[in-house]
Design an enzyme around this catalytic site. Structure first.
Site, PDB file in Angstrom:
ATOM      1  CE  LYS A   1      -2.195   0.151   3.648  1.00  0.00           C
ATOM      2  NZ  LYS A   1      -2.856  -0.515   4.772  1.00  0.00           N
TER       3      LYS A   1
ATOM      4  CB  THR B   1       5.265   0.140  -2.524  1.00  0.00           C
ATOM      5  OG1 THR B   1       6.075  -0.300  -1.441  1.00  0.00           O
ATOM      6  CG2 THR B   1       6.061   0.121  -3.815  1.00  0.00           C
TER       7      THR B   1
ATOM      8  NE  ARG C   1      -0.438   4.550   8.337  1.00  0.00           N
ATOM      9  CZ  ARG C   1      -0.630   3.240   8.357  1.00  0.00           C
ATOM     10  NH1 ARG C   1      -1.013   2.647   9.478  1.00  0.00           N
ATOM     11  NH2 ARG C   1      -0.430   2.505   7.285  1.00  0.00           N
TER      12      ARG C   1
ATOM     13  CE  LYS D   1      18.185  -6.813   6.394  1.00  0.00           C
ATOM     14  NZ  LYS D   1      19.380  -7.559   5.997  1.00  0.00           N
TER      15      LYS D   1
ATOM     16  CB  ALA E   1      -5.008   0.582  11.487  1.00  0.00           C
TER      17      ALA E   1
ATOM     18  CG  PHE F   1      -4.514  -3.002   9.825  1.00  0.00           C
ATOM     19  CD1 PHE F   1      -3.222  -3.499   9.720  1.00  0.00           C
ATOM     20  CD2 PHE F   1      -5.010  -2.734  11.098  1.00  0.00           C
ATOM     21  CE1 PHE F   1      -2.432  -3.715  10.848  1.00  0.00           C
ATOM     22  CE2 PHE F   1      -4.228  -2.965  12.240  1.00  0.00           C
ATOM     23  CZ  PHE F   1      -2.949  -3.445  12.096  1.00  0.00           C
TER      24      PHE F   1
ATOM     25  CG  PHE G   1       4.846  -9.110  -6.223  1.00  0.00           C
ATOM     26  CD1 PHE G   1       3.775  -8.301  -5.894  1.00  0.00           C
ATOM     27  CD2 PHE G   1       5.842  -9.304  -5.275  1.00  0.00           C
ATOM     28  CE1 PHE G   1       3.684  -7.702  -4.637  1.00  0.00           C
ATOM     29  CE2 PHE G   1       5.756  -8.714  -4.020  1.00  0.00           C
ATOM     30  CZ  PHE G   1       4.683  -7.909  -3.705  1.00  0.00           C
TER      31      PHE G   1
ATOM     32  CD1 TRP H   1       9.340  -2.852  -3.933  1.00  0.00           C
ATOM     33  CD2 TRP H   1      10.247  -3.883  -5.696  1.00  0.00           C
ATOM     34  NE1 TRP H   1      10.477  -3.507  -3.500  1.00  0.00           N
ATOM     35  CE2 TRP H   1      11.050  -4.147  -4.565  1.00  0.00           C
ATOM     36  CE3 TRP H   1      10.628  -4.426  -6.939  1.00  0.00           C
ATOM     37  CZ2 TRP H   1      12.203  -4.931  -4.623  1.00  0.00           C
ATOM     38  CZ3 TRP H   1      11.778  -5.209  -7.001  1.00  0.00           C
ATOM     39  CH2 TRP H   1      12.557  -5.453  -5.851  1.00  0.00           C
TER      40      TRP H   1
END
Lengths: 555, 555
Positions: B69, B71, B92, B103, B272, B300, B380, B408
C-alpha cells in the site's frame, strides 16, 4: 524581569551567524530549526584542542541558596568575548523530567543565559530521547533473551542490574515488577527505571571519542550474570550496534548561543554523583577546536564535580584546564556559617567568616591538582559592602585571586574583572594537572587519596559487602578503572548535615557499583536517588501554551 | 538491490528545493538537517483544502504476502507528478520499536520510497518521543496525585486505565506492578506500557485542528475514577497545558521527499485497530494546501483503515476524498483463495479467482461511501500474464476501473496507468462521501451499520460486560461519539482464520474502551496487542554502524 522575559526580550541570531563567528562552513551545520545545529565530529582538530585554554567552573559545597555556577560560566564566557578572546561556552544539557516538578530551567539566569531556553529545557535536539531508546533497547533485548531467544545466554533474571530509563520525574517507576501476565509476558522479575541522565549510556556518550569507541563502550556494559555466575555484557546480546545506530546523531555536539550572541555548545548531561557530571568530551574538544578559550562547568561542588572532571574526564580525554574558577556566594557562605535559609539577606560578616572554611577547603583541594585557582563571588543585590570586602580580604590572605561577578544582573560586562583574572591565571599555567591518584593504585588507595586530598576525610570505611564487591571487581580485571564516588553533594563529608568544613570524619562506603561501559567503579557513600519524584504541587499544573505558541508557567 | 541500496543510490535534494516546488518561503521551514523540515500550521489554507483532490489508498484484507500500500501510494504520487499534477504524498510516521524486531522499514520499497529512510525509521523529527513524554507526564501526574498532592483528587488506583508508553518492542513492559518500594515509591498498583503508536496521545495529535484543540483534547482524556466512582480526566490533574507544551513541535507536519524528488509529508502514526490508523488531519490539510493532489493511505485493509479514515477522520476534519484506490496483489488473492504462503509464486488462476470475493467485498464496501473506486494491482515479477488478465477481466466485470502498477520496480513511471485512472475518477467525483452511520445513531446502531455495510456481517453480539459499558458511556454523555472497532486485520470477520470473503458470521464485541480525548468509542472484537515483543532472533542483533556512519543490517 523573569529569566524567560529576559530571554524573550533579546533578538536571537540565526545559528548560521553563530557558526560564522567560529568559521564553520554552512554545509557542516545540521540545523534543528534556525537557532540550534548539530556539528559534525570531523570539525574536531586535536592540534587546536592541545593549544586551547580550557577553563573549568566549579563551586563550593552547594546550599539551598544557590551558587550560580552556570550563570557564572555564561557570564565569564561573554566577558572573555568582550575582551576579544574567542570563547566558546560548553555546558551540560538539562534534563526534561525536573522541569515538571519545580519551576525553573537550567540554562543560566538573568542576563547570562543560553537560548533558546524553552527548547534547551524540553526536547532540544533529541539527545536524551536517543539515549533513552538505546538504554531501553538493551533492556528489551535482555528480557527477550531471558524469555526465548535463538541464542539463549542463560541469564539469571535475579542478577540483572540493567534498568530501563525515562526522562521524567516518576517515582512510581523506581521499583517495579515487570514481565507479568503469564507466558506471553516473559519471566517476571524485580527491576525499575532511572531518570535518563542517570543511565550509563549517558555517561558513555559523554566519555566517547567517536562512534566506534561509543559502540565498543556500549558493548562493554555489564548487565548481570548467567545461572552459573558468568558475567554477561551487552556485546553478548549483540546489542551495541543497534544501540550505536540510535545514538548516531546524539553523539554530535549541539551549537546554540548566549543572550549576547556568543557561541555555546551544549552536549550531554550525566549525573554528578554516580557518573562524571560534566558535558561530553566531544563537546569540550569541539569548543577547543573552534575557539581559543572554552569555559565549562562540572556538577555539584568541587569535591564531586571538579574531582571527576579532572581524574575521570580530563585524564581519559587527554585534556587539562589552564585555570579553575571556584564559584561562591556570600549567601551560601553565610549558610555554611550556620545561618538559616531565611536569614541570608541580612548582613552578617561573622556568619560569612564562619562559612569561609568551606571555600578554603575547596581552594586547597583544587590547588592539589597544580593548576591556578580563581575565586568568583557571584554577587546578589542583598550582599553588603562589608561582606564583599571581608570575603575579598579573606581570599587575599589565602593568596588566591578573587573577583566579584555580576553575570545575572549585567551579563558579560559584569564579569570582566573575573575574565581578566582568568586570562592571567591561564597564561601563568605552564603544566598539566596532577591527578589525585594513579590508575595503577588499588581501588582502596584511589578512594583513600580522593577522600583525604579532596574531602579532607580521615579514613575510608567499607562494609563487608563493599569489600567483597571490590575484590570481585579486581578479580574481574577492573582494578585499573578510575573511581567515581557517589556521595551527597551537600557536604564535604558523607553526612549532608555537616556544613562548612567538617573535620575528623570518615567516608563510609556501603557498596559498589560498576560501569564497565563508561569505565569506572562507583563506590556508594549514602543514598543515591536515580529517579526523582514530583512534589506535592508539580509545576506541570501551571504550564500552558496559547495559539501563538507563547508558553507560560515554565520558568 | 535492497531498499537501502536503492535509497542510497539516489542523490537526495536539499529540502529547500522540495519546499520551493510547493512555493513555501524558506523562512517558514524549520529544518531538521538538510533533508527534513517541519512546516508551520499557518501554511494551511482551508480554501485550498476544500478544492484539493484527496486520494485515499487502501487495500484488500492483508496477508503475509504483503500488499504494498505504501509503495503504491508513493508510486502513484510520483506518477501524478509525472503527469504534471502537483501532488503531495502524505503518509504515517513509522514506529521505531518494530525496527529492532524484524528487519525492514516502513517507508515504501524498491523505487517507490520516501527518504531519508534511516531517519524516518529511527528518531525522525522526534514526534514519537514528544508523544511518549506527554503520555508519560500524565502517568506521572496520576501516580503523584495518588501518592500525595496538594489537590488530592481521591483517585482509586484500581480504576486507573491510563498506561505509560514506550516506542520499543518490549513485552516485559506489557504488564507490570509499579510504585513498589515502600512509602517513597508510591501506592503499588497494576499497570503497563503500550507502544507509543497505541497511545491515545497519538490518536489525539492526529485528530487535532490546532494547538488549542490539542490542549482541549488532552484535557478530555479519561484516566480512571475516584474512590466514589466519579470519572477523572486529565484536566482534573491540570495536565493538558504541560502535555501540549511537550507537543508544540510534534503537531507540525514534516516535509521530506520521494526518491524522485517529489514532496512528501509524514506526520503521525496511530494504530489502525484501537485508533484511526492514518496520518494527522493537519498533515493531510497541509498537503492539500500546498498541492493540487494528495495521495494518502490508511492502515490495514479497507474494512479497518478506509472505514475509519472516512467515518472518523474525514468527518471530523470536513474532508472528502475524490477517489479511493484499492490495492491488491495477485499473490495475496491466491492466499485468500486458499494457497499456502510458499506456493504463491506459482501460476494458479483458479486460486486467484477463489480469492477474488475478498476484493469484491472491499469494492462493494467502498462503493457504499458514494465515491469512485479504482483497483490497483501491485505487480510482482512472479505474476503471470494469465493471472494479470484474469484479474483485470474480473474487475471489468465488476465495473471497477483497474490498472497494474509497477511502483516497486519502476517508481512513478510504473504507475502512470493507475494515475490516469485516478485523475479520471477524481474528475468524475461530484459529491462528498456518505458516512456509514450518523453520529446521532446509538452506539449499537453505529456498530451494526459498520458490521453489515463494511464487513458483511450478520449481527453484532455483545457480552454482558460490553452492554453494561455501552450503557455507562451513553449515560456519561458519550453516545454521540464515532466508533472505532478494534478487530483483527487478517479477516473481514473477527476470526483471523477466515480468509477470503467470510459469510454468515457475527462480530462479537467482548468489551469497550473509550478515548474521550481523541473522541471515539472502541468496541473490542478480539485480542489487541498494544505492546509487541521481540522475536527469537531480533534484527537488532545484526545492526551495526561504522565510523563513516554507514549502517548495515537495518533494512
Amino acid at each position: 524581569m523573569t529569566d524567560i522575559q529576559i530571554a524573550q526580550s533579546v533578538k536571537e541570531k540565526h545559528i548560521r551567524e553563530i557558526a560564522e563567528i567560529l568559521n564553520i562552513p554552512e554545509k557542516d551545520l545540521e540545523y534543528y530549526g534556525s537557532n540550534k545545529a548539530k556539528l559534525p565530529l570531523d570539525l574536531i582538530d586535536e592540534k587546536a584542542v592541545a593549544k586551547g585554554n580550557l577553563i573549568l567552573v566549579t563551586a563550593i559545597t552547594p546550599t539551598p541558596a544557590g551558587e550560580g555556577k552556570t550563570t557564572t560560566s555564561i557570564g565569564l564566557g561573554d566577558a572573555l568575548n568582550l575582551r576579544n578572546k574567542k570563547t566558546v561556552i560548553v555546558l551540560r544539557e538539562p534534563s526534561l523530567g525536573p522541569v515538571f516538578g519545580i519551576k525553573g530551567g537550567a540554562a543560566g539566569g538573568g542576563w547570562s543565559q543560553v537560548i533558546p531556553m524553552v527548547d534547551i529545557n524540553l526536547h532540544f535536539t533529541g539527545d536524551f530521547h536517543a539515549i533513552e531508546k538505546a538504554n531501553n533497547l538493551l533492556a528489551a533485548l535482555i528480557d527477550n533473551n531471558i524469555q526465548s531467544n535463538s541464542r539463549n545466554l542463560g541469564i539469571d533474571p535475579r542478577t540483572v542490574i540493567w534498568k530501563r530509563c525515562m526522562d521524567m520525574n516518576d517515582r512510581g517507576l523506581r521499583n517495579i515488577v515487570a514481565a507479568l501476565g503469564g507466558k506471553a509476558g516473559g519471566i517476571p522479575r524485580e527491576t525499575g527505571f532511572n531518570i535518563t541522565a542517570a543511565s550509563e549510556i549517558m555517561a558513555i556518550l559523554c566519555l566517547s571519542k567517536n562512534l566506534e569507541d561509543l559502540q565498543e563502550k556500549c558493548g562493554n556494559i555489564y548487565i548481570g550474570n548467567t545461572w552459573v555466575g558468568k558475567p554477561v555484557y551487552a556485546r553478548d546480546l549483540r546489542a551495541e550496534g543497534a544501540m550505536t545506530v540510535l545514538l548516531k546523531d546524539a553523539i554530535k555536539p549541539n551549537l546554540v548561543q548566549t543572550l549576547e550572541g556568543n557561541p555555546a555548545i551544549i552536549h550531554g548531561g550525566p549525573f554528578a554523583n554516580i557518573a562524571q557530571g560534566t558535558n561530553s568530551i566531544l563537546g569540550t574538544k569541539m569548543g577547543l577546536s573552534l575557539g581559543d578559550y572554552v569555559v565549562t562547568e562540572a556538577g555539584f561542588g568541587a569535591d564531586l564535580g571538579a574531582e571527576k572532571f579532572l581524574n575521570i574526564k580530563c585524564r581519559q580525554a587527554g585534556l587539562s584546564p589552564k585555570a579553575v574558577v571556584l564559584v561562591a556566594t556570600i549567601r551560601a557562605l553565610k549558610y555554611h556559617g550556620g545561618n538559616p535559609i531565611d536569614q541570608l539577606t541580612q548582613e552578617d560578616v561573622e556568619a560569612l567568616k564562619a562559612g569561609m572554611p568551606n571555600l578554603e577547603r575547596h581552594v586547597k583541594s583544587l590547588q592539589s591538582f597544580g593548576i591556578p585557582v580563581v575565586v568568583s563571588v557571584n554577587a546578589f543585590s542583598s550582599d553588603t559592602d562589608n561582606e564583599k570586602n571581608a570575603l575579598l580580604e579573606h581570599c587575599k590572605k589565602l593568596g588566591v585571586p578573587a573577583a566579584l561577578s555580576y553575570g545575572w544582573a549585567e551579563g558579560g560586562k559584569g564579569c570582566v574583572d573575573l575574565a581578566d583574572l582568568v586570562v592571567e591565571a591561564a597564561a601563568s599555567c605552564k603544566t598539566t594537572f596532577t591527578p589525585t591518584y594513579s590508575l595503577d593504585d588499588s581501588i582502596r588507595t584511589k578512594m583513600e587519596k580522593i577522600c583525604s586530598t579532596i574531602y579532607g576525610a580521615k579514613n575510608v570505611i567499607l562494609t563487608n559487602k563493599a569489600i567483597a564487591q571490590m575484590k570481585r571487581f579486581e578479580k574481574m580485571g577492573y582494578g585499573d578503572l578510575p573511581v567515581c564516588i557517589a556521595k551527597t553533594q551537600k557536604s564535604l563529608s558523607d553526612d549532608e548535615k555537616k556544613l562548612g568544613r567538617p573535620e575528623n570524619f570518615n567516608i563510609n562506603i556501603r557498596e559498589f557499583e560498576i560501569a564497565t561501559g563508561a569505565g569506572f567503579i562507583v563506590p556508594i557513600a549514602g543514598n543515591i536517588l536515580r529517579m526523582p519524584g514530583l512534589p506535592a504541587t508539580p509545576s506541570a499544573e501551571y504550564i500552558s501554551i496559547d495559539k501563538n505558541e507563547t508558553i507560560t508557567g515554565l520558568f
